[in-house]
Scaffold this motif. Sequence first.
Motif, PDB file in Angstrom:
ATOM      1  N   GLY A  31      28.112  55.145  22.891  1.00 15.67           N
ATOM      2  CA  GLY A  31      27.991  56.476  22.297  1.00 15.67           C
ATOM      3  C   GLY A  31      26.669  56.650  21.580  1.00 15.67           C
ATOM      4  N   VAL A  32      26.293  55.636  20.782  1.00 15.92           N
ATOM      5  CA  VAL A  32      25.056  55.747  20.012  1.00 15.92           C
ATOM      6  C   VAL A  32      23.847  55.782  20.936  1.00 15.92           C
ATOM      7  CG1 VAL A  32      23.554  54.468  18.464  1.00 15.92           C
ATOM      8  CG2 VAL A  32      25.935  54.802  17.898  1.00 15.92           C
ATOM      9  N   MET A  33      23.877  54.930  21.951  1.00 15.72           N
ATOM     10  CA  MET A  33      22.730  54.884  22.854  1.00 15.72           C
ATOM     11  C   MET A  33      22.602  56.194  23.621  1.00 15.72           C
ATOM     12  SD  MET A  33      21.493  52.183  22.014  1.00 15.72           S
ATOM     13  CE  MET A  33      20.074  52.364  23.067  1.00 15.72           C
ATOM     14  N   SER A  34      23.727  56.716  24.119  1.00 16.37           N
ATOM     15  CA  SER A  34      23.571  57.933  24.908  1.00 16.37           C
ATOM     16  C   SER A  34      23.209  59.101  24.000  1.00 16.37           C
ATOM     17  CB  SER A  34      24.795  58.235  25.766  1.00 16.37           C
ATOM     18  OG  SER A  34      25.939  58.023  25.052  1.00 16.37           O
ATOM     19  N   TYR A  35      23.657  59.058  22.748  1.00 12.81           N
ATOM     20  CA  TYR A  35      23.253  60.117  21.832  1.00 12.81           C
ATOM     21  C   TYR A  35      21.750  60.058  21.603  1.00 12.81           C
ATOM     22  CZ  TYR A  35      22.699  62.906  17.668  1.00 12.81           C
ATOM     23  OH  TYR A  35      22.285  63.834  16.782  1.00 12.81           O
ATOM     24  N   ASN A  70      31.477  57.455  13.900  1.00 14.58           N
ATOM     25  CA  ASN A  70      30.333  57.722  14.754  1.00 14.58           C
ATOM     26  C   ASN A  70      30.522  58.975  15.602  1.00 14.58           C
ATOM     27  OD1 ASN A  70      27.860  56.663  15.097  1.00 14.58           O
ATOM     28  ND2 ASN A  70      28.651  54.661  15.722  1.00 14.58           N
ATOM     29  N   LEU A  71      31.696  59.055  16.218  1.00 13.09           N
ATOM     30  CA  LEU A  71      31.988  60.222  17.056  1.00 13.09           C
ATOM     31  C   LEU A  71      31.973  61.495  16.220  1.00 13.09           C
ATOM     32  CD1 LEU A  71      34.786  58.714  19.268  1.00 13.09           C
ATOM     33  CD2 LEU A  71      32.597  59.583  20.051  1.00 13.09           C
ATOM     34  N   LEU A  72      32.561  61.400  15.023  1.00  9.36           N
ATOM     35  CA  LEU A  72      32.611  62.576  14.167  1.00  9.36           C
ATOM     36  C   LEU A  72      31.223  62.977  13.700  1.00  9.36           C
ATOM     37  CD1 LEU A  72      35.836  61.889  12.078  1.00  9.36           C
ATOM     38  CD2 LEU A  72      35.529  63.543  13.899  1.00  9.36           C
ATOM     39  N   LEU A  73      30.360  61.969  13.491  1.00 12.75           N
ATOM     40  CA  LEU A  73      28.981  62.274  13.104  1.00 12.75           C
ATOM     41  C   LEU A  73      28.292  63.068  14.204  1.00 12.75           C
ATOM     42  CD1 LEU A  73      27.398  59.178  11.358  1.00 12.75           C
ATOM     43  CD2 LEU A  73      27.429  61.522  10.549  1.00 12.75           C
ATOM     44  N   THR A  74      28.503  62.609  15.450  1.00 12.54           N
ATOM     45  CA  THR A  74      27.911  63.336  16.571  1.00 12.54           C
ATOM     46  C   THR A  74      28.437  64.759  16.600  1.00 12.54           C
ATOM     47  OG1 THR A  74      28.172  61.231  17.669  1.00 12.54           O
ATOM     48  CG2 THR A  74      27.399  63.043  19.019  1.00 12.54           C
ATOM     49  N   GLN A  75      29.736  64.883  16.352  1.00 13.33           N
ATOM     50  CA  GLN A  75      30.350  66.206  16.263  1.00 13.33           C
ATOM     51  C   GLN A  75      29.668  67.048  15.191  1.00 13.33           C
ATOM     52  OE1 GLN A  75      33.096  68.268  17.244  1.00 13.33           O
ATOM     53  NE2 GLN A  75      32.316  67.219  19.043  1.00 13.33           N
ATOM     54  N   ARG A  82      12.909  58.005   9.055  1.00 14.52           N
ATOM     55  CA  ARG A  82      13.966  57.062   8.749  1.00 14.52           C
ATOM     56  C   ARG A  82      14.243  56.218   9.984  1.00 14.52           C
ATOM     57  NH1 ARG A  82      19.761  58.772   6.426  1.00 14.52           N
ATOM     58  NH2 ARG A  82      18.704  59.493   4.566  1.00 14.52           N
ATOM     59  N   ARG A  83      14.202  54.877   9.826  1.00 14.02           N
ATOM     60  CA  ARG A  83      14.341  54.033  11.009  1.00 14.02           C
ATOM     61  C   ARG A  83      15.793  53.667  11.270  1.00 14.02           C
ATOM     62  NH1 ARG A  83       9.897  49.582  11.715  1.00 14.02           N
ATOM     63  NH2 ARG A  83      11.208  49.409  13.548  1.00 14.02           N
ATOM     64  N   TRP A  84      16.555  53.561  10.220  1.00 11.49           N
ATOM     65  CA  TRP A  84      17.949  53.152  10.396  1.00 11.49           C
ATOM     66  C   TRP A  84      18.873  54.305  10.068  1.00 11.49           C
ATOM     67  CZ3 TRP A  84      19.839  48.856  12.537  1.00 11.49           C
ATOM     68  CH2 TRP A  84      18.911  47.846  12.784  1.00 11.49           C
ATOM     69  N   ALA A  85      19.442  54.884  11.089  1.00 15.11           N
ATOM     70  CA  ALA A  85      20.419  55.931  10.831  1.00 15.11           C
ATOM     71  C   ALA A  85      21.748  55.251  10.517  1.00 15.11           C
ATOM     72  CB  ALA A  85      20.551  56.830  12.038  1.00 15.11           C
ATOM     73  N   LEU A  86      22.625  55.993   9.879  1.00 16.45           N
ATOM     74  CA  LEU A  86      23.948  55.460   9.551  1.00 16.45           C
ATOM     75  C   LEU A  86      24.668  55.027  10.821  1.00 16.45           C
ATOM     76  CD1 LEU A  86      26.097  55.096   7.289  1.00 16.45           C
ATOM     77  CD2 LEU A  86      27.033  57.238   8.108  1.00 16.45           C
ATOM     78  N   ARG A  87      24.431  55.820  11.867  1.00 15.14           N
ATOM     79  CA  ARG A  87      25.074  55.516  13.149  1.00 15.14           C
ATOM     80  C   ARG A  87      24.732  54.106  13.618  1.00 15.14           C
ATOM     81  NH1 ARG A  87      24.658  60.929  14.521  1.00 15.14           N
ATOM     82  NH2 ARG A  87      22.437  60.779  14.790  1.00 15.14           N
ATOM     83  N   ASP A  88      23.461  53.744  13.495  1.00 16.00           N
ATOM     84  CA  ASP A  88      23.032  52.408  13.910  1.00 16.00           C
ATOM     85  C   ASP A  88      23.757  51.349  13.098  1.00 16.00           C
ATOM     86  OD1 ASP A  88      21.327  53.667  15.585  1.00 16.00           O
ATOM     87  OD2 ASP A  88      19.610  53.559  14.229  1.00 16.00           O
ATOM     88  N   PHE A 126      32.153  60.726   5.294  1.00 16.01           N
ATOM     89  CA  PHE A 126      30.709  60.866   5.433  1.00 16.01           C
ATOM     90  C   PHE A 126      30.308  61.945   6.449  1.00 16.01           C
ATOM     91  CE2 PHE A 126      26.421  59.882   6.690  1.00 16.01           C
ATOM     92  CZ  PHE A 126      25.801  59.848   5.438  1.00 16.01           C
ATOM     93  N   PRO A 127      30.913  61.922   7.642  1.00 17.25           N
ATOM     94  CA  PRO A 127      30.582  63.005   8.589  1.00 17.25           C
ATOM     95  C   PRO A 127      30.847  64.384   7.990  1.00 17.25           C
ATOM     96  CG  PRO A 127      31.800  61.298   9.709  1.00 17.25           C
ATOM     97  CD  PRO A 127      31.806  60.935   8.268  1.00 17.25           C
ATOM     98  N   ALA A 128      31.940  64.519   7.232  1.00 15.73           N
ATOM     99  CA  ALA A 128      32.254  65.825   6.658  1.00 15.73           C
ATOM    100  C   ALA A 128      31.196  66.215   5.641  1.00 15.73           C
ATOM    101  CB  ALA A 128      33.631  65.785   6.008  1.00 15.73           C
ATOM    102  N   TRP A 129      30.796  65.245   4.843  1.00 18.81           N
ATOM    103  CA  TRP A 129      29.783  65.540   3.825  1.00 18.81           C
ATOM    104  C   TRP A 129      28.481  65.957   4.502  1.00 18.81           C
ATOM    105  CZ3 TRP A 129      25.027  64.012   2.004  1.00 18.81           C
ATOM    106  CH2 TRP A 129      24.714  64.454   0.713  1.00 18.81           C
ATOM    107  N   THR A 130      28.131  65.204   5.552  1.00 20.44           N
ATOM    108  CA  THR A 130      26.903  65.532   6.273  1.00 20.44           C
ATOM    109  C   THR A 130      26.988  66.929   6.877  1.00 20.44           C
ATOM    110  OG1 THR A 130      26.971  63.237   6.918  1.00 20.44           O
ATOM    111  CG2 THR A 130      25.274  64.572   7.940  1.00 20.44           C
ATOM    112  N   ALA A 131      28.109  67.183   7.540  1.00 22.90           N
ATOM    113  CA  ALA A 131      28.230  68.454   8.246  1.00 22.90           C
ATOM    114  C   ALA A 131      28.197  69.620   7.281  1.00 22.90           C
ATOM    115  CB  ALA A 131      29.525  68.467   9.045  1.00 22.90           C
ATOM    116  N   SER A 132      28.741  69.408   6.062  1.00 25.48           N
ATOM    117  CA  SER A 132      28.793  70.532   5.144  1.00 25.48           C
ATOM    118  C   SER A 132      27.483  70.665   4.346  1.00 25.48           C
ATOM    119  CB  SER A 132      29.983  70.388   4.197  1.00 25.48           C
ATOM    120  OG  SER A 132      29.843  69.212   3.449  1.00 25.48           O
ATOM    121  N   HIS A 133      26.512  69.802   4.617  1.00 22.86           N
ATOM    122  CA  HIS A 133      25.220  69.915   3.953  1.00 22.86           C
ATOM    123  C   HIS A 133      24.074  70.015   4.948  1.00 22.86           C
ATOM    124  CE1 HIS A 133      27.722  68.528   0.694  1.00 22.86           C
ATOM    125  NE2 HIS A 133      26.789  68.913  -0.146  1.00 22.86           N
TER     126      HIS A 133
END
Lengths: 885, 109
Positions: free
Chosen positions: A780-784, A375-380, A495-501, A470-477
């Motif tokens: 983290g998810v809520m504050s994001y 989750n943290l890495l996704l935010t990153q 999209r209603r459900w993010a991976l983070r949720d 997954f975060p790396a794949w997302t970040a590189s795309h």
Amino acid sequence: MNWMRSLRDGVRALRNKQDRNAEIEEELAFFVQESVNDKVHRGMSRQDALRAARVEVGSTNTVEHRVWNEGWEARAERLWSDLRYTLRRLKRMPGLVAVIVISLGLGIAANATIFSIVSKFLLQGVGVGDPATLTTIYRTYEHGQCCNNLPEPVYRDIREESQSFSGVSAYYELVPASISNGAEPKREWGQAVTSNYFDVAQLKMTLGRGFSAEEEKAPVIVLGYRLWQQRYDGDRSIIGKPVDVSGHVYTVVGVAPKGFRGLDQILDPQFWVPLGDLSELTAGAPNPESRSTQWLRAAARLKPGVTSAQAEQELNVIAERLAKTHPATDKGNGFHLEAAGMPPARDKRSLELFLLAVSVVALLVLCIACANVANLLLTQAVQRQREMAVRLSLGATRPQLLRQLLLESVVLSIGSGVVGVLLSLWATYALSSFRLPVPVAMDLSVHVDGHVLAYAFALSVLAGIVCGAFPAWTASHPRIPNALKGEEAFARPGRRWALRDLLVVVQVTLSLVLLCAAGLFLRSLQSAAAMDVGFRSRGVLMMAIDPQLHRYTPERSIGMLHMVRERMSALPGVLSATVTDGVPLSMGHRSDGFEVPGRPKPQGENVVELYMAGPEYFETLGIPRIAGRELGNENPASPKVGVVNEEFVRRFFAGDNPIGHTVNGAGVPYQIVGVVKNTKSRTLGEAQRPVLYRSIDQNLGSDPSGDGYTVMVRYQGDAATLAKAMEHEIHAVDPALAIFNTTTMEEHMHEALFLPRLVSTLFTIFGLAGVLLSLVGLYGVMSYSVSQRTREIGVRMAMGAQASQVQTMVVRGGLRLIAVAFLVGVPLALAAARLAGNLLYGITPWDAKTFLTVPLLLLTIALFACWIPARRASRVDPMKTLRME
Amino acid sequence: MRDDPTELVQGTLEMLVLKTLTLMPMHGYGIATRIEQISDGAFRVNPGSLLPALSRMERAGHVKGDWKATENNRRGRYYTITEKGRKALKNETATWDRQTAAIYKILEA
């Protein structure tokens, strides 16, 4: 060797990168020169030739680069520069690094600690030479595994007849002895072994040697490393010196290697003496000629080239022969081999199951941590989308970016692995302080060893890849046009459900399950501690002596125990004193099959627990008497008397008055003179067992205890002072007596709660870690999400929304996640509780209190984690956000 | 023909270099010219693929490179085929023969 040359050349190229480049350059220049010469030779002008050659070669830089890239050193160099970049980047965000490293570190520590138990009991093996060919012989009965131990004649038959082994040795697992180093005598545990024991085990002795073939009966002794260090200060000249072993003079011939504790994993013997002398050392030595007394463990060394299966086959041929020559005792017997140092198959399976279950739980904690980190890495990744888009636009390839990002998470997770190992160093230390409530020497300590380190390392790398992928794949795309404009490049509208949720839901679900388990085990511990064991544990102090170790005859023992008891009674602060042969709740004492002549068979099992008791026994332990009389100083010559508990009366007399009846236990008649209330005998969790208390004076001679005799007093005042005084009184009777197992009944009960305490401690730690981690995730998810919706919230507030409405809106978003997690988590927790059912004491798996309290508690904390970002959202200044538009 | 040189068939460069070196030790340009000449100019080898290939083969131990002075007092890197290189050449040639035979069969069919 090919790879060695490649390695050498590569290292050289890396160390002198300039030289290598100059070399490539020179070779290329030479190539061009030759080409030009050739062309001139064929009639071109020098200038034209030069131009033509340059066209042919193309960019010299590219060529040089391609040559350089051929070796592995180029890849190593790129990795190194990626690594340096990663470290530089991570240094700029210490907060994030700390959260990630602590999260994953906790998860890895949990796993490494559990694995240290796996390593100790299932992987480590014993410290013998060539462990692969050392086997333990077990007996089977009618093809089912039956016994760990063999009768001595059977061992001798195997030793003489079998061809599969280069040596077969036997040992008596635990022998107590009082060992004196000139000063105070101390009771120690050791083993009595055949003279070939050390040869079969192929031990490298620290000092001296093992036993020689002629020493089957000689008074020689091998000391354990720890005993040698503690009692003899590691004296290197000890070989050949005499030591006092229970009043006999033994000569030290060797010191066992460091860490060697016999061929079993959990026992902790610290000396070895020849088996032939055993009857001199202990009064209750088994009969070496009996074919039915099973008491010896056998370890055998396979001959080179013989497999364990072949040896087993041969042993069973021998068993068939023995069944014919000794049909009365050996019929149906067979043999089975196991690797030495492994627990017997039956115990191994339940141990494996238990460890597997705990490992799964530890892995769950790691999963929660991984979800957090992902989750943290996704935010990153979201924050880096611009950087990634720019790098992609400048020609970086996706695999390059992916490699870089994955490297980052692996670096983080290896850092966490280091933290995890440090944490588990502490945890294994804490775990090693758990003791079993048994009177014999056991070694249950666990350590972080090579296996554990390897496991922790593998787990860290794996965790890094799992969280990072997954975060790396997302970040590189990223969506490049959006990202370059500074817009959200990952949001897919609608999209209603993010991976983070989803990750947060998984976290909350898992931690709900863990916390419910922790709650159940804590309740179980509470109910076990509050369980009525039938005797009062407060204010009882005890210590043990073993007169047999000091060559007392039974008559002298009885007289000495009388004297000791009377002296104890006279001590100030002592209310009552008694002697017994064993303390209840020691995981099993002595028992025998009983029958009552002239009455029907008992309801249920006929096994009765046997305790010897002196005068004031029931008064000291606070066990209420129901009928008849108590035991006193009985006459050893009169018929034996016994006091039974209510369960005995229920089982053998169907509730009738048993007083005056005679019962038979293993052929010995006891006349019942009294009935007392029930007490727990072996463990806290057991169903009530029948108990017969017999007179210590009448049974000490005919059925001596192997663990010595315990003096128990009921006292008022300070236990430590009294213990000193009691020791003084014992030494006043005989200064040579070794005193051991000094403890209060409360401490003993504490140890008796071993299993519930261990399990509830583990689950509480795991559960709390899980909750902490998932709250961080939820927060983290809520504050994001709040930070993403700042604009929207600003608009809402500008249109007249109240702060409380905004707060409700945000909290409702979090509640949606929590609700889903609870819907999945509660049934899961109930299912898990069913599995753990037989580890629980005194409560049902669906304990209402636990399953109401835990979810409510978790809900409250989770709402709090949502409310903090919600409050921040409601403080958004509409003017500011609108102006930003 | 000479105006229309083709790229080498993938993966054959190393085999051709080894074959060329069985005659005598040569430097990079020599190898390139030799391949071009023998193939009647059908194959042209540029240094962009030849030099990396030589470096790779040297690492693999198939060839050995030494700096030697040339007649006009410059330093050139001369490559010699090693025993291991000869073995590799034999294997590769055999594989190549099998493959071309198969391809030929398919084309004939």
